[in-house]
Design a protein around this motif. Structure first.
Motif, PDB file in Angstrom:
ATOM      1  N   LEU A 278     -34.836  -3.642  22.537  1.00 41.00           N
ATOM      2  CA  LEU A 278     -35.417  -3.183  21.273  1.00 41.00           C
ATOM      3  C   LEU A 278     -34.290  -3.124  20.247  1.00 41.00           C
ATOM      4  O   LEU A 278     -33.648  -2.103  20.065  1.00 41.00           O
ATOM      5  CB  LEU A 278     -36.084  -1.818  21.444  1.00 41.00           C
ATOM      6  N   HIS A 279     -34.025  -4.240  19.548  1.00 40.10           N
ATOM      7  CA  HIS A 279     -32.828  -4.399  18.736  1.00 40.10           C
ATOM      8  C   HIS A 279     -32.777  -3.434  17.567  1.00 40.10           C
ATOM      9  O   HIS A 279     -31.709  -3.122  17.065  1.00 40.10           O
ATOM     10  CB  HIS A 279     -32.750  -5.840  18.213  1.00 40.10           C
ATOM     11  N   PHE A 280     -33.925  -2.959  17.100  1.00 34.51           N
ATOM     12  CA  PHE A 280     -33.936  -2.078  15.940  1.00 34.51           C
ATOM     13  C   PHE A 280     -33.373  -0.703  16.255  1.00 34.51           C
ATOM     14  O   PHE A 280     -33.159   0.107  15.372  1.00 34.51           O
ATOM     15  CB  PHE A 280     -35.363  -1.930  15.394  1.00 34.51           C
ATOM     16  N   LEU A 281     -33.115  -0.401  17.547  1.00 35.18           N
ATOM     17  CA  LEU A 281     -32.545   0.895  17.916  1.00 35.18           C
ATOM     18  C   LEU A 281     -31.035   0.898  17.882  1.00 35.18           C
ATOM     19  O   LEU A 281     -30.418   1.943  17.972  1.00 35.18           O
ATOM     20  CB  LEU A 281     -33.002   1.291  19.322  1.00 35.18           C
ATOM     21  N   GLN A 282     -30.388  -0.257  17.751  1.00 34.09           N
ATOM     22  CA  GLN A 282     -28.956  -0.325  17.914  1.00 34.09           C
ATOM     23  C   GLN A 282     -28.195   0.369  16.795  1.00 34.09           C
ATOM     24  O   GLN A 282     -27.081   0.816  16.993  1.00 34.09           O
ATOM     25  CB  GLN A 282     -28.518  -1.792  17.999  1.00 34.09           C
ATOM     26  N   TYR A 283     -28.795   0.473  15.603  1.00 38.44           N
ATOM     27  CA  TYR A 283     -28.053   1.045  14.486  1.00 38.44           C
ATOM     28  C   TYR A 283     -27.796   2.529  14.656  1.00 38.44           C
ATOM     29  O   TYR A 283     -26.936   3.096  14.002  1.00 38.44           O
ATOM     30  CB  TYR A 283     -28.819   0.835  13.179  1.00 38.44           C
ATOM     31  N   SER A 284     -28.544   3.202  15.516  1.00 38.21           N
ATOM     32  CA  SER A 284     -28.417   4.655  15.645  1.00 38.21           C
ATOM     33  C   SER A 284     -27.432   5.077  16.725  1.00 38.21           C
ATOM     34  O   SER A 284     -27.349   6.244  17.040  1.00 38.21           O
ATOM     35  CB  SER A 284     -29.793   5.264  15.954  1.00 38.21           C
ATOM     36  N   LYS A 285     -26.676   4.132  17.283  1.00 43.93           N
ATOM     37  CA  LYS A 285     -25.791   4.483  18.389  1.00 43.93           C
ATOM     38  C   LYS A 285     -24.425   4.974  17.918  1.00 43.93           C
ATOM     39  O   LYS A 285     -23.714   5.622  18.670  1.00 43.93           O
ATOM     40  CB  LYS A 285     -25.585   3.275  19.300  1.00 43.93           C
ATOM     41  N   HIS A 286     -24.052   4.675  16.672  1.00 42.68           N
ATOM     42  CA  HIS A 286     -22.670   4.869  16.278  1.00 42.68           C
ATOM     43  C   HIS A 286     -22.241   6.321  16.262  1.00 42.68           C
ATOM     44  O   HIS A 286     -21.081   6.624  16.493  1.00 42.68           O
ATOM     45  CB  HIS A 286     -22.455   4.268  14.898  1.00 42.68           C
ATOM     46  N   HIS A 287     -23.161   7.251  16.008  1.00 38.04           N
ATOM     47  CA  HIS A 287     -22.780   8.646  15.860  1.00 38.04           C
ATOM     48  C   HIS A 287     -22.860   9.413  17.176  1.00 38.04           C
ATOM     49  O   HIS A 287     -22.677  10.622  17.188  1.00 38.04           O
ATOM     50  CB  HIS A 287     -23.664   9.320  14.801  1.00 38.04           C
ATOM     51  N   LEU A 288     -23.142   8.739  18.275  1.00 39.86           N
ATOM     52  CA  LEU A 288     -23.290   9.434  19.548  1.00 39.86           C
ATOM     53  C   LEU A 288     -22.262   9.013  20.585  1.00 39.86           C
ATOM     54  O   LEU A 288     -22.082   9.684  21.581  1.00 39.86           O
ATOM     55  CB  LEU A 288     -24.687   9.177  20.131  1.00 39.86           C
ATOM     56  N   VAL A 289     -21.559   7.911  20.324  1.00 43.16           N
ATOM     57  CA  VAL A 289     -20.743   7.328  21.387  1.00 43.16           C
ATOM     58  C   VAL A 289     -19.490   8.141  21.647  1.00 43.16           C
ATOM     59  O   VAL A 289     -19.121   8.387  22.789  1.00 43.16           O
ATOM     60  CB  VAL A 289     -20.387   5.867  21.022  1.00 43.16           C
ATOM     61  N   GLN A 290     -18.810   8.578  20.579  1.00 41.86           N
ATOM     62  CA  GLN A 290     -17.494   9.166  20.737  1.00 41.86           C
ATOM     63  C   GLN A 290     -17.522  10.687  20.829  1.00 41.86           C
ATOM     64  O   GLN A 290     -16.474  11.303  20.924  1.00 41.86           O
ATOM     65  CB  GLN A 290     -16.612   8.742  19.562  1.00 41.86           C
ATOM     66  N   ASN A 291     -18.676  11.314  20.796  1.00 45.46           N
ATOM     67  CA  ASN A 291     -18.759  12.766  20.795  1.00 45.46           C
ATOM     68  C   ASN A 291     -19.206  13.285  22.157  1.00 45.46           C
ATOM     69  O   ASN A 291     -19.851  12.585  22.927  1.00 45.46           O
ATOM     70  CB  ASN A 291     -19.748  13.242  19.728  1.00 45.46           C
ATOM     71  N   SER A 292     -18.879  14.552  22.407  1.00 42.66           N
ATOM     72  CA  SER A 292     -19.307  15.188  23.648  1.00 42.66           C
ATOM     73  C   SER A 292     -20.758  15.628  23.515  1.00 42.66           C
ATOM     74  O   SER A 292     -21.361  15.562  22.441  1.00 42.66           O
ATOM     75  CB  SER A 292     -18.411  16.395  23.950  1.00 42.66           C
ATOM     76  N   LEU A 293     -21.327  16.108  24.635  1.00 43.30           N
ATOM     77  CA  LEU A 293     -22.721  16.539  24.638  1.00 43.30           C
ATOM     78  C   LEU A 293     -22.928  17.706  23.682  1.00 43.30           C
ATOM     79  O   LEU A 293     -23.889  17.731  22.902  1.00 43.30           O
ATOM     80  CB  LEU A 293     -23.129  16.926  26.064  1.00 43.30           C
ATOM     81  N   ALA A 294     -22.034  18.694  23.713  1.00 37.06           N
ATOM     82  CA  ALA A 294     -22.173  19.858  22.833  1.00 37.06           C
ATOM     83  C   ALA A 294     -22.074  19.456  21.364  1.00 37.06           C
ATOM     84  O   ALA A 294     -22.820  19.964  20.516  1.00 37.06           O
ATOM     85  CB  ALA A 294     -21.105  20.891  23.169  1.00 37.06           C
ATOM     86  N   GLU A 295     -21.159  18.527  21.067  1.00 37.66           N
ATOM     87  CA  GLU A 295     -21.009  18.084  19.685  1.00 37.66           C
ATOM     88  C   GLU A 295     -22.244  17.320  19.217  1.00 37.66           C
ATOM     89  O   GLU A 295     -22.686  17.478  18.077  1.00 37.66           O
ATOM     90  CB  GLU A 295     -19.762  17.199  19.558  1.00 37.66           C
ATOM     91  N   ASN A 296     -22.796  16.498  20.100  1.00 38.73           N
ATOM     92  CA  ASN A 296     -24.008  15.749  19.743  1.00 38.73           C
ATOM     93  C   ASN A 296     -25.178  16.684  19.462  1.00 38.73           C
ATOM     94  O   ASN A 296     -25.907  16.522  18.484  1.00 38.73           O
ATOM     95  CB  ASN A 296     -24.376  14.774  20.866  1.00 38.73           C
ATOM     96  N   LEU A 297     -25.362  17.690  20.355  1.00 40.73           N
ATOM     97  CA  LEU A 297     -26.458  18.637  20.148  1.00 40.73           C
ATOM     98  C   LEU A 297     -26.268  19.434  18.871  1.00 40.73           C
ATOM     99  O   LEU A 297     -27.211  19.654  18.103  1.00 40.73           O
ATOM    100  CB  LEU A 297     -26.561  19.577  21.353  1.00 40.73           C
TER     101      LEU A 297
END
Length: 523
Positions: A278-297
């Motif tokens: 589902l290629h349209f989902l790829q744009y939302s990955k950038h803000h989750l890759v480098q952060n920890s679980l607590a930071e993401n939440l």
């Protein structure tokens, strides 16, 4: 064309090797001028010019002309067919079937309601309280939305949650299909209902987020209308087949097992679909890759609060939630009145729901083609008026005025009983389109989960207020004499939200909103 380098013939290159103070031979000038004239004639003879950008000194070769932009995955995905890409087809297969299954949930619920009212002899207030208590897991949707946006499972943050939701529903309805549904097993029954609604919360939250993300590549309101069509079609078939099966078998377990089989298909479909396709989902990955679980939440909660605090989101959200909560629903009392006092068959109740879903289906199709051109505030005003009038139509049935007009109870219930539910369901569609256009990128799951949770909480409050109103005016299984008073109070309460209709935006189109802000205040 004067800004582009002139074509240099070979003879001119020979001239440049001579000394600067020497004069070029006349033949070279003649050759030069002839070639320049030929070049000009060739350029003017062409009707289309190919313009090449000037090269930077650091570039080795000129960049190629950009090809026409490709359509995003799933472009052309509309009510009449699938998407033009593979992702569009997968989107329909997954979310379309998911919305259809969620609409089909009325199939086992119809059997459960009849069993509770007849088999376990629940009173109207107890039945309505049971229905609203079972919906409590729906209130947890904001947390599920934040989890879907921030926490990845196996590198994916959408499809695994759909699988979890389908699995929880499969376990709960599968359990109800094998255990005896009696008074002794009521705690188990309640646990299964809570588990089922928790699974439905997972599925609905993620499906709404997928629709919001994918709708960025589509026309405004197209996918939301498509989802509503699938939902209404599932509810239509569920009520129609549910009434027929219940009338023929008188056995709710058959319906529980059938719905469990559909949930197993949904689970298999979600497990076999790869989120990376589902290629349209790829744009939302950038803000989750480098952060920890607590930071993401923490970031997702912060983004959700920021989005909700925006006036253009907050005010419409408050209006739609309040418009549902202030109306005390008497659905349990009306259900018991129709089945116990009027002695209507389950087929009549089921077919009335079918008529209601047909109205939702038709209104959704009509909205997608015509109604979305109407200013949103004007459209919601009209729908709310129709909703209030449809609530008051029950007064004719309770007073048996329909019999004096020559209309039987069965015909009246078939045609008008589900109108209020249909208008209440359709009223959500314009707000779904609005929030899809206003939702910040990466916050789709959180915002739509909060929206769905707020609607669920408001419907629970509406049901509780209805139970309190029924108890206050003295409605019970053997006494429905005060039910007309409750219907009149419902009608008045449904008109109250029109007092703050100014909180609904004039339009649901983001571009028109921005234009309106530049001209004058649009709110």
């Amino acid at each position: 064309m004067s800004s582009f380098p002139k074509p240099q013939p070979f003879s001119a290159l020979c001239v440049t090797t001579q000394k600067l103070n020497s004069s070029p031979p006349p033949l070279l000038f003649i050759s030069n001028s002839l070639e320049k004239d030929q070049t000009k004639r060739a350029l003017h003879a062409k009707k289309a010019y190919i313009v090449k950008p000037l090269l930077n000194p650091t570039q080795r070769r000129a960049p190629k002309l950009s090809s026409p932009p490709r359509k995003a995955a799933g472009d052309g995905f509309g009510l009449c067919g699938g998407g033009s890409g593979h992702a569009g087809r997968q989107m329909w297969a997954l979310c379309g079937f998911g919305y259809w299954v969620q609409g089909f949930r009325c199939f086992p619920w119809l059997a459960l309601n009849f069993h509770l009212a007849y088999g376990l002899s629940f009173s109207p207030s107890t039945l309505q309280l049971f229905q609203n208590t079972g919906n409590l897991p729906m209130v947890a949707k904001p947390l599920l939305g934040v989890l879907s946006d921030a926490v990845r499972i196996g590198g994916a943050h959408r499809l695994p949650y759909i699988s979890i939701g389908a699995l929880l529903q499969l376990l709960s309805w599968g359990t109800l299909a094998v255990i005896p549904v009696t008074g002794e097993t009521f705690p188990t029954l309640m646990a299964c209902i809570l588990l089922s609604n928790l699974g439905a919360s997972f599925t609905e939250v993620v499906s709404d987020a997928l629709i919001a993300e994918f709708s960025r590549t589509q026309k405004a309101g197209e996918l939301q209308s498509y989802a509503f069509v699938a939902l209404a079609a599932g509810a239509l078939l569920g009520n129609l087949s549910g009434a027929f099966v219940l009338l023929k078998t008188q056995e709710p377990k058959v319906m529980f097992f059938t719905f469990s089989f559909l949930l197993a298909i949904h689970l298999a479909l979600s497990l076999t679909t790869k989120e990376t396709s589902l290629h349209f989902l790829q744009y939302s990955k950038h803000h989750l890759v480098q952060n920890s679980l607590a930071e993401n939440l923490s970031k997702q909660f912060s983004d959700l609060i920021t989005a909700i605090n925006e006036e253009r989101i907050l005010y419409p959200l408050l209006w739609i939630v309040a418009s549902v909560a202030v109306v005390p629903l008497l659905s349990g009392s009306m259900f018991c009145f129709q089945t116990q006092c009027l002695k209507l068959d389950p087929s009549v109740i089921g077919l009335s729901k079918v008529i209601g879903q047909l109205i939702v289906l038709s209104a959704t199709m009509f909205y997608n083609h015509f109604l979305k051109r109407i200013p949103m505030r004007r459209l919601i005003f009209g729908v709310q008026i129709l909703y209030a009038l449809s609530l008051s139509s029950d007064l004719f049935l309770v007073k048996q005025i329909n019999l004096k007009l020559g209309i039987s109870n069965e015909v009246y219930v078939l045609c008008l009983s589900a109108l209020a539910e249909a208008f209440a369901q359709f009223k959500i569609l314009p707000f779904t389109v609005l929030f899809s256009s206003l939702c910040p990128s990466g916050c789709e799951g959180s915002l739509f989960a909060f929206f769905a949770s707020a609607l669920c909480l408001s419907s629970i409050l509406s049901g509780i207020f209805g139970v309190a109103l029924a108890s206050l005016i003295g409605v019970s299984s053997g006494d429905y004499s005060s039910l007309p008073l409750g219907i009149i109070l419902q009608f008045i309460a449904a008109l109250v939200p029109l007092g703050w209709i100014s909180h609904v935006p004039v339009t649901h189109n983001l571009k028109e909103m921005k234009k309106g802000k530049r001209r004058s205040r649009a709110w």
